[in-house]
Design a protein around this motif. Sequence first.
Motif, short mmCIF file in Angstrom:
data_model
loop_
_atom_site.label_atom_id
_atom_site.label_comp_id
_atom_site.label_asym_id
_atom_site.label_seq_id
_atom_site.Cartn_x
_atom_site.Cartn_y
_atom_site.Cartn_z
N LEU A 14 0.83 -1.21 0.00
CA LEU A 14 0.00 0.00 0.00
C LEU A 14 0.86 1.26 0.00
N HIS A 15 0.43 2.24 -0.79
CA HIS A 15 1.05 3.58 -0.78
C HIS A 15 0.07 4.54 -0.11
N VAL A 16 0.54 5.24 0.94
CA VAL A 16 -0.36 6.20 1.61
C VAL A 16 0.16 7.63 1.56
N ARG A 17 1.33 7.85 0.94
CA ARG A 17 1.90 9.20 0.81
C ARG A 17 2.14 9.82 2.19
N ASP A 18 2.08 11.15 2.24
CA ASP A 18 2.49 11.85 3.46
C ASP A 18 1.76 13.18 3.55
N PRO A 40 7.69 2.61 1.07
CA PRO A 40 8.58 3.68 1.53
C PRO A 40 8.97 4.69 0.43
N ASN A 41 8.24 4.69 -0.71
CA ASN A 41 8.70 5.54 -1.83
C ASN A 41 8.18 6.97 -1.70
N LEU A 42 8.50 7.58 -0.55
CA LEU A 42 8.26 9.01 -0.38
C LEU A 42 9.39 9.75 -1.08
N ALA A 105 12.36 2.61 -12.15
CA ALA A 105 11.30 1.69 -12.61
C ALA A 105 9.91 2.30 -12.51
N THR A 106 9.70 3.19 -11.50
CA THR A 106 8.33 3.65 -11.26
C THR A 106 8.35 4.93 -10.45
N THR A 107 7.19 5.37 -9.95
CA THR A 107 7.05 6.60 -9.17
C THR A 107 8.04 6.62 -7.99
N ASN A 108 8.78 7.72 -7.86
CA ASN A 108 9.75 7.90 -6.77
C ASN A 108 10.72 6.73 -6.61
N ILE A 135 9.84 -6.87 -3.93
CA ILE A 135 10.46 -6.48 -5.20
C ILE A 135 9.46 -5.88 -6.17
N HIS A 136 9.81 -4.69 -6.68
CA HIS A 136 9.13 -4.18 -7.88
C HIS A 136 9.85 -4.83 -9.06
N GLY A 137 9.25 -5.83 -9.64
CA GLY A 137 9.95 -6.68 -10.59
C GLY A 137 9.82 -6.25 -12.04
N TYR A 217 -3.73 3.62 -15.73
CA TYR A 217 -2.28 3.48 -15.96
C TYR A 217 -1.56 3.27 -14.62
N CYS A 218 -0.86 2.16 -14.53
CA CYS A 218 -0.06 1.87 -13.34
C CYS A 218 1.16 1.08 -13.81
N LEU A 219 2.07 0.85 -12.89
CA LEU A 219 3.22 0.00 -13.18
C LEU A 219 3.30 -1.10 -12.14
N PRO A 220 3.56 -2.33 -12.52
CA PRO A 220 3.63 -2.79 -13.90
C PRO A 220 2.29 -2.58 -14.63
N THR A 246 -2.95 -4.43 -2.51
CA THR A 246 -3.73 -3.62 -3.47
C THR A 246 -2.87 -2.78 -4.40
N ASP A 247 -1.66 -2.39 -3.94
CA ASP A 247 -0.88 -1.38 -4.65
C ASP A 247 -1.71 -0.12 -4.89
N SER A 248 -2.63 0.18 -3.98
CA SER A 248 -3.36 1.44 -4.11
C SER A 248 -2.33 2.57 -4.08
N ALA A 249 -2.33 3.39 -5.13
CA ALA A 249 -1.25 4.38 -5.31
C ALA A 249 -1.85 5.72 -5.70
N PRO A 250 -2.24 6.53 -4.69
CA PRO A 250 -2.95 7.76 -4.97
C PRO A 250 -2.10 8.86 -5.60
N HIS A 251 -2.65 9.47 -6.65
CA HIS A 251 -2.08 10.68 -7.25
C HIS A 251 -3.24 11.64 -7.49
N ALA A 252 -3.06 12.91 -7.15
CA ALA A 252 -4.11 13.91 -7.39
C ALA A 252 -4.45 13.96 -8.87
N CYS A 262 1.22 10.42 -14.01
CA CYS A 262 1.89 9.49 -13.09
C CYS A 262 1.29 8.10 -13.18
N ALA A 263 2.12 7.10 -12.88
CA ALA A 263 1.66 5.71 -12.77
C ALA A 263 1.08 5.50 -11.39
N GLY A 264 -0.07 4.85 -11.32
CA GLY A 264 -0.64 4.54 -10.01
C GLY A 264 -2.16 4.57 -10.08
N ILE A 265 -2.78 3.56 -9.52
CA ILE A 265 -4.25 3.44 -9.50
C ILE A 265 -4.71 3.52 -8.05
C1 NCD Z 1 3.28 3.37 -7.45
C2 NCD Z 1 3.23 4.79 -6.87
O1 NCD Z 1 2.54 5.64 -7.42
O2 NCD Z 1 3.87 5.02 -5.83
N1 NCD Z 1 2.73 3.41 -8.77
C3 NCD Z 1 2.22 2.35 -9.45
O3 NCD Z 1 1.87 2.50 -10.62
N2 NCD Z 1 2.06 1.18 -8.88
C4 NCD Z 1 4.67 2.87 -7.42
C5 NCD Z 1 4.76 1.39 -7.67
O4 NCD Z 1 4.37 0.59 -6.82
O5 NCD Z 1 5.20 1.02 -8.75
#
Ligand code: NCD
Length: 344
Positions: A14-18, A40-42, A105-108, A135-137, A217-220, A246-252, A262-265
Amino acid sequence: MVSLTITQPDDWHLHVRDGDALADIMSETTRCFARAIIMPNLNPPVTTTQQAEAYRQRIMLAIPDDVNFTPLMTLYLTDQTDPEEIELARASGFVHAVKYYPAGATTNSDSGVTDIRKTYNALQALSDNGIPLLIHGEVTDPNSDVFEREKLFIDQVLTQIIRDFPDLKIVLEHITTKHAVEFILAQSDNLAATITPHHLLYNRNAMFKGGIRPHYYCLPILKHEQHRLALVDAATSGNPKFFLGTDSAPHAVANKESSCGCAGIYNAPVAIELYTYIFEQAGALDKLEDFASLYGPRFYNLPTNTSELTLVKQSWTVPANKPLASETIIPLCNGEQLSWQVQT
Ligand code: NCD
Ligand code: ZN
């Protein structure tokens, strides 16, 4: 009314940002998950146990006191990660894994690993301490095909890591291909994988339905239908090597709807509901609890939650958008009707 009660699930990716956005983002996860592995990808990344402790405290401050939730912190692996930092992580009790992003490979991921061999002392410390490597593979060669990057990573890098560290626990995160499923099945129990709701629900057509759709759009990146089918089979098979993340990855919204989005759903508002629907469609509702609530803690050597979550079969409409501090965010399935709902 049809309902389903399971042991309360956890989110193992999970990505929760800051900052100001934390409270809005956390509320979507804590409504159903008891714990989550916090990425931890702050910017800058969380590379030390001390930074992880400060981040953990900010997360806890963003959660109301009466909400029962435990963030499971991670460190961001870099070329410089010191084995002593891994010892500190182990001793902390709140750092549960270390995340490997190939640089770029991806965001931050700019501070990520440039060559896995540079991290071998740190990987040895992880192996010795029984801390999983997440691993982000995907390979980062810009000339490689974006749909092939997971397979290339498995063949070129992951195989090598497993050969050199057979006792290291590894989670290949957010797998997207049949190749990954088959590879994981062929390895020891030290290798597991998380699977997202979006990779179970959509193939790559979703990104281009009637126009370009940045919120898919997300990665992978989403893959061909044959891969989606392999992921559904894996998730619903009852094999403990596959569990929920979930790889929930919030972007405004402004950062998604852009000439270089940005990549992230952002799926946290709908994730457990979608997993339930997917398992129902596969005729495997009896396996949902294993995938969502039991196999994750088993891999991480953590106790299973004692609380429960009930889902009711009742249609509801996902909001078109949600507040994200002073901005707006578009959740997955925005404006759509879902068939399962979390009982509050
Ligand atoms: C993630 C993010 O936005 O932090 N984005 C994504 O598309 N999944 C980074 C990541 O897990 O690759
Ligand atoms: Zn992620």
